[in-house]
Design an enzyme around this catalytic site. Structure first.
Site, PDB file in Angstrom:
ATOM      1  N   ASN A   9      47.903  48.433  36.555  1.00 17.35           N
ATOM      2  CA  ASN A   9      47.217  47.157  36.743  1.00 17.35           C
ATOM      3  C   ASN A   9      48.158  45.947  36.704  1.00 17.35           C
ATOM      4  OD1 ASN A   9      47.693  47.099  34.016  1.00 17.35           O
ATOM      5  ND2 ASN A   9      45.611  46.579  33.417  1.00 17.35           N
ATOM      6  N   CYS A  10      49.448  46.183  36.735  1.00 17.06           N
ATOM      7  CA  CYS A  10      50.437  45.101  36.784  1.00 17.06           C
ATOM      8  C   CYS A  10      50.469  44.538  38.215  1.00 17.06           C
ATOM      9  CB  CYS A  10      51.807  45.650  36.386  1.00 17.06           C
ATOM     10  SG  CYS A  10      53.182  44.531  36.708  1.00 17.06           S
TER      11      CYS A  10
END
Length: 117
Positions: A9-10
């Protein structure tokens, strides 16, 4: 095939994956949170680039660490990032024996000859 290491989710990892896909470059992905931090890979990154390039001292995680944990960057950096994977600058791209930390579109374009379509 290149390998990208990071956190799913970066935003920066997602940008790098999207760039590689649009450039037609097959890339595997290793999620630090889901799959853990591979000790041998981190040792390779530290030997190749050094702790200053691999470990982010500007991250919120670094700021939360106590002095004893921060001192481990010099004495036990592999154990430190295995315990705190958010300290690793992301993404880490392995292309053959080369290691690149972070995503800069121009650098990826130069490395892979051109750019994303």
């Amino acid at each position: 095939m290149v390998m990208l290491y990071g956190i799913r989710n970066c935003d920066t990892c997602r940008k790098a994956l999207k760039w590689l896909e649009s450039a037609g470059i097959e890339a595997g992905f290793h999620d630090f949170r889901r799959d853990g931090v591979p000790e041998a890979r981190v040792q390779h990154w530290l030997q190749t680039l050094g702790a200053e390039q691999v470990i982010s001292r500007r991250s919120p995680t670094w700021r939360k660490l106590g002095d004893a944990d921060r001192a481990r960057v010099d004495t036990a950096p592999v154990a430190l990032v295995q315990e705190w994977p958010n300290l690793i600058r992301r993404p880490v791209l392995e292309d053959g024996g080369d290691v690149v930390v972070g995503f800069r579109e121009a650098e990826y374009a130069e490395r892979f000859g051109g750019g994303a379509a």
